[in-house]
Design a protein around this motif. Structure first.
Motif, PDB file in Angstrom:
ATOM      1  N   ALA A   1      -2.684  -2.690  -3.812  1.00 29.87           N
ATOM      2  CA  ALA A   1      -1.287  -2.415  -4.169  1.00 29.87           C
ATOM      3  C   ALA A   1      -0.365  -2.765  -3.004  1.00 29.87           C
ATOM      4  O   ALA A   1       0.700  -3.380  -3.197  1.00 29.87           O
ATOM      5  CB  ALA A   1      -1.127  -0.953  -4.562  1.00 29.87           C
ATOM      6  N   SER A   2      -0.772  -2.402  -1.795  1.00 28.35           N
ATOM      7  CA  SER A   2       0.052  -2.733  -0.625  1.00 28.35           C
ATOM      8  C   SER A   2       0.135  -4.251  -0.447  1.00 28.35           C
ATOM      9  O   SER A   2       1.189  -4.792  -0.093  1.00 28.35           O
ATOM     10  CB  SER A   2      -0.528  -2.096   0.641  1.00 28.35           C
ATOM     11  N   ARG A   3      -0.979  -4.931  -0.711  1.00 24.55           N
ATOM     12  CA  ARG A   3      -0.981  -6.390  -0.585  1.00 24.55           C
ATOM     13  C   ARG A   3      -0.020  -7.019  -1.600  1.00 24.55           C
ATOM     14  O   ARG A   3       0.758  -7.922  -1.265  1.00 24.55           O
ATOM     15  CB  ARG A   3      -2.398  -6.947  -0.792  1.00 24.55           C
TER      16      ARG A   3
ATOM     17  N   LEU B   1       7.629   4.246   4.702  1.00 23.60           N
ATOM     18  CA  LEU B   1       7.307   5.667   4.456  1.00 23.60           C
ATOM     19  C   LEU B   1       5.860   5.794   3.997  1.00 23.60           C
ATOM     20  O   LEU B   1       5.490   5.214   2.971  1.00 23.60           O
ATOM     21  CB  LEU B   1       8.221   6.236   3.368  1.00 23.60           C
ATOM     22  N   GLY B   2       5.065   6.579   4.704  1.00 20.19           N
ATOM     23  CA  GLY B   2       3.637   6.684   4.398  1.00 20.19           C
ATOM     24  C   GLY B   2       2.953   5.401   4.842  1.00 20.19           C
ATOM     25  O   GLY B   2       2.327   4.697   4.062  1.00 20.19           O
ATOM     26  N   ALA B   3       3.093   5.098   6.128  1.00 22.12           N
ATOM     27  CA  ALA B   3       2.744   3.766   6.646  1.00 22.12           C
ATOM     28  C   ALA B   3       1.246   3.542   6.800  1.00 22.12           C
ATOM     29  O   ALA B   3       0.825   2.406   7.035  1.00 22.12           O
ATOM     30  CB  ALA B   3       3.435   3.551   7.984  1.00 22.12           C
TER      31      ALA B   3
ATOM     32  N   VAL C   1       6.505   5.980   9.301  1.00 22.29           N
ATOM     33  CA  VAL C   1       6.431   7.435   9.142  1.00 22.29           C
ATOM     34  C   VAL C   1       5.129   7.752   8.428  1.00 22.29           C
ATOM     35  O   VAL C   1       4.901   7.288   7.302  1.00 22.29           O
ATOM     36  CB  VAL C   1       7.633   7.959   8.321  1.00 22.29           C
ATOM     37  N   GLU C   2       4.264   8.528   9.080  1.00 21.81           N
ATOM     38  CA  GLU C   2       2.935   8.774   8.510  1.00 21.81           C
ATOM     39  C   GLU C   2       2.490  10.188   8.878  1.00 21.81           C
ATOM     40  O   GLU C   2       2.636  10.612  10.022  1.00 21.81           O
ATOM     41  CB  GLU C   2       1.942   7.723   9.042  1.00 21.81           C
ATOM     42  N   ALA C   3       1.899  10.884   7.885  1.00 22.18           N
ATOM     43  CA  ALA C   3       1.477  12.272   8.099  1.00 22.18           C
ATOM     44  C   ALA C   3       0.103  12.377   8.744  1.00 22.18           C
ATOM     45  O   ALA C   3      -0.203  13.374   9.395  1.00 22.18           O
ATOM     46  CB  ALA C   3       1.463  13.008   6.764  1.00 22.18           C
TER      47      ALA C   3
ATOM     48  N   ALA D   1       4.949  12.498  11.010  1.00 21.47           N
ATOM     49  CA  ALA D   1       5.954  13.326  10.322  1.00 21.47           C
ATOM     50  C   ALA D   1       5.675  13.369   8.825  1.00 21.47           C
ATOM     51  O   ALA D   1       4.971  12.516   8.278  1.00 21.47           O
ATOM     52  CB  ALA D   1       7.344  12.744  10.568  1.00 21.47           C
ATOM     53  N   ASP D   2       6.286  14.375   8.197  1.00 18.27           N
ATOM     54  CA  ASP D   2       6.271  14.474   6.737  1.00 18.27           C
ATOM     55  C   ASP D   2       7.406  13.605   6.211  1.00 18.27           C
ATOM     56  O   ASP D   2       8.581  13.869   6.484  1.00 18.27           O
ATOM     57  CB  ASP D   2       6.478  15.948   6.346  1.00 18.27           C
ATOM     58  N   ALA D   3       7.052  12.570   5.463  1.00 19.84           N
ATOM     59  CA  ALA D   3       8.056  11.605   5.002  1.00 19.84           C
ATOM     60  C   ALA D   3       9.098  12.238   4.092  1.00 19.84           C
ATOM     61  O   ALA D   3      10.198  11.705   3.951  1.00 19.84           O
ATOM     62  CB  ALA D   3       7.353  10.460   4.265  1.00 19.84           C
ATOM     63  N   THR D   4       8.770  13.359   3.489  1.00 20.34           N
ATOM     64  CA  THR D   4       9.724  13.962   2.554  1.00 20.34           C
ATOM     65  C   THR D   4      10.864  14.676   3.293  1.00 20.34           C
ATOM     66  O   THR D   4      11.902  14.949   2.699  1.00 20.34           O
ATOM     67  CB  THR D   4       9.026  14.956   1.590  1.00 20.34           C
TER      68      THR D   4
HETATM   69  C1  LIG Z   1      -0.872   4.841  -0.579  1.00 21.17           C
HETATM   70  S1  LIG Z   1      -0.957   5.050   1.152  1.00 21.17           S
HETATM   71  C2  LIG Z   1      -0.037   3.642   1.769  1.00 21.17           C
HETATM   72  C3  LIG Z   1      -0.533   3.147   3.116  1.00 21.17           C
HETATM   73  C4  LIG Z   1       0.151   1.951   3.748  1.00 21.17           C
HETATM   74  N1  LIG Z   1       1.583   1.886   3.540  1.00 21.17           N
HETATM   75  C5  LIG Z   1      -0.468   0.601   3.488  1.00 21.17           C
HETATM   76  O1  LIG Z   1       0.031  -0.326   4.091  1.00 21.17           O
HETATM   77  O2  LIG Z   1      -1.388   0.431   2.723  1.00 21.17           O
HETATM   78  C6  LIG Z   1       0.108   6.425   1.391  1.00 21.17           C
HETATM   79  C7  LIG Z   1       0.118   7.007   2.799  1.00 21.17           C
HETATM   80  O3  LIG Z   1       1.002   8.125   2.813  1.00 21.17           O
HETATM   81  C8  LIG Z   1       0.470   9.103   3.687  1.00 21.17           C
HETATM   82  N2  LIG Z   1       1.071  10.406   3.322  1.00 21.17           N
HETATM   83  C9  LIG Z   1       0.676  11.302   2.379  1.00 21.17           C
HETATM   84  N3  LIG Z   1       1.533  12.334   2.340  1.00 21.17           N
HETATM   85  C10 LIG Z   1       2.476  12.089   3.285  1.00 21.17           C
HETATM   86  C11 LIG Z   1       3.636  12.780   3.717  1.00 21.17           C
HETATM   87  N4  LIG Z   1       4.020  13.936   3.161  1.00 21.17           N
HETATM   88  N5  LIG Z   1       4.375  12.226   4.702  1.00 21.17           N
HETATM   89  C12 LIG Z   1       4.020  11.049   5.270  1.00 21.17           C
HETATM   90  N6  LIG Z   1       2.938  10.353   4.897  1.00 21.17           N
HETATM   91  C13 LIG Z   1       2.175  10.861   3.920  1.00 21.17           C
HETATM   92  C14 LIG Z   1      -1.022   9.022   3.492  1.00 21.17           C
HETATM   93  O4  LIG Z   1      -1.701   9.565   4.615  1.00 21.17           O
HETATM   94  C15 LIG Z   1      -1.234   7.514   3.328  1.00 21.17           C
HETATM   95  O5  LIG Z   1      -1.503   6.899   4.557  1.00 21.17           O
END
Ligand SMILES: C[S@@+](CC[C@H](N)C(=O)[O-])C[C@H]1O[C@@H](n2cnc3c(N)ncnc32)[C@H](O)[C@@H]1O
Length: 335
Positions: free
Chosen positions: A174-176, A193-195, A216-218, A240-243
């Motif tokens: 999906a990211s690709r 967000l959620g990197a 930003v990554e939890a 951090a919490d992205a929300t």
């Molecule tokens: C579907 S993955 C996407 C990863 C990435 N962007 C990529 O290139 O494939 C979602 C990411 O969000 C992170 N995540 C989950 N809850 C989160 C939050 N509340 N705040 C920040 N990151 C969060 C997860 O740890 C995960 O790495």
């Protein structure tokens, strides 16, 4: 659930805690009730920021790694087997041979397989089964060397990942797809967000026009991988919490592959909270680009926060959604 099994094991007298010494609880999820443990002796060990913040707010000392020796370690088993073994190895080292080790997990987390593995090591854990899961406890002994965390491992594309992070085996499809669908011009100041371990970010930073990218990554382990994957001064890393995280200044674009699980449970509300957060970070001309599993109902949330929403690309599994003209009140300054 862990709290039920823990209170049952302690109340029944089958599980006896030593009179003194600290208790390290590895990886509890926010909302887990630890009150049947002596609170003043508990330290929560977690690298997941929302869990860290929730337990810190409840008054527990929290750390990403144990800071002092402990008499007891309680491991909340994660779903990824290698990560579970690595936590157990860390916990066994922490309490030392003979220290009390407790492992708890749902069947869906692989607790049965962990029990088999422990028995194969010659251990005979006490077992309490309840609420579709098990709690195991035993006197710790050293675990096989290959259970310890292996640290960052190479995957395709010259990247590194680590056990337990999202898409640890390689690039997420999906990211690709999202990266392949993004326009060349994305703006100067961006947020991912959620990197995760930084794949999307790497693709974004391939553009010379990008001046800053906030990742930003939890998950702290994932963020460490992203740091290793992106030797680029334009990248800034936020555990951090992205929300709830906000940039110092409004940005030109947010790009994201939002998580849609909280622990084991599918949770579209988390993706919706990411969308709301993204809208609050953007300039009036800013744009959001996101990828989602086709079945996830994000269009309503997007329409609540943006005046323009469109499906840019997709296939039978994923959709790429673009949103413009955020309607959320935004108080920060444009750069
Ligand atoms: C579907 S993955 C996407 C990863 C990435 N962007 C990529 O290139 O494939 C979602 C990411 O969000 C992170 N995540 C989950 N809850 C989160 C939050 N509340 N705040 C920040 N990151 C969060 C997860 O740890 C995960 O790495």
């Amino acid at each position: 659930m862990l709290s039920e099994r823990l209170s049952l094991a302690l109340a029944g007298g089958d599980l006896t805690l030593p009179d003194g010494g600290m208790i390290a609880v590895f990886g509890p999820r926010a909302g887990t009730d630890l009150s049947s443990l002596p609170t003043e002796r508990v330290t929560v060990i977690t690298g997941f920021k929302p869990d860290h913040d929730a337990f810190a707010a409840a008054g527990y000392p929290c750390a990403r790694a144990p800071q002092e020796s402990c008499a007891v370690a309680l491991v909340c088993l994660p779903r990824a087997k290698a990560q579970g073994r690595a936590l157990l190895a860390q916990a066994a080292d922490l309490v030392g041979t003979g220290g009390l080790l407790i492992v708890d997990g749902q069947k869906t987390d692989g607790i049965e397989s962990m029990l088999r593995d422990l028995r194969a090591q010659g251990l005979s854990p006490m077992v309490l089964s309840k609420a579709h899961g098990k709690m195991l406890w035993f006197a710790a002994q050293p675990v096989p060397a290959d259970w310890h965390a292996r640290g960052p491992q190479p995957v395709e594309g010259g990247f590194v990942t680590a056990e337990g992070v999202f898409s640890a085996d390689g690039i997420d499809p999906a990211s690709r797809l999202l990266a392949n669908s993004l326009p060349e011009k994305l703006g100067a100041h961006l947020v991912d967000l959620g990197a995760g371990w930084g794949y999307l970010a790497a693709r974004i930073l391939a553009r010379d026009t990008v001046r800053t990218l906030d990742l930003v990554e939890a998950d702290h382990v994932a963020l460490d991988c992203a740091r290793a994957n992106l030797a680029d001064p334009r990248a800034r890393f936020h555990w951090a919490d992205a929300t709830t995280w906000r940039p110092d200044n409004l940005v030109d674009a947010v790009v994201m592959n939002p998580p849609f699980h909280t622990g084991r449970a599918a949770d579209p509300d988390l993706g919706r909270a990411f969308i709301a957060a993204a809208a609050a970070m953007l300039t009036a001309q800013g744009r959001l680009w996101l990828v989602a599993n086709r079945h996830l109902p994000y269009e309503t949330a997007l329409a609540q926060h943006f005046a323009e929403v469109s499906e840019l690309a997709g296939d039978n599994r994923f959709k790429i959604l673009a949103a413009a003209r955020p309607t959320a009140p935004r108080s920060r300054q444009r750069r």
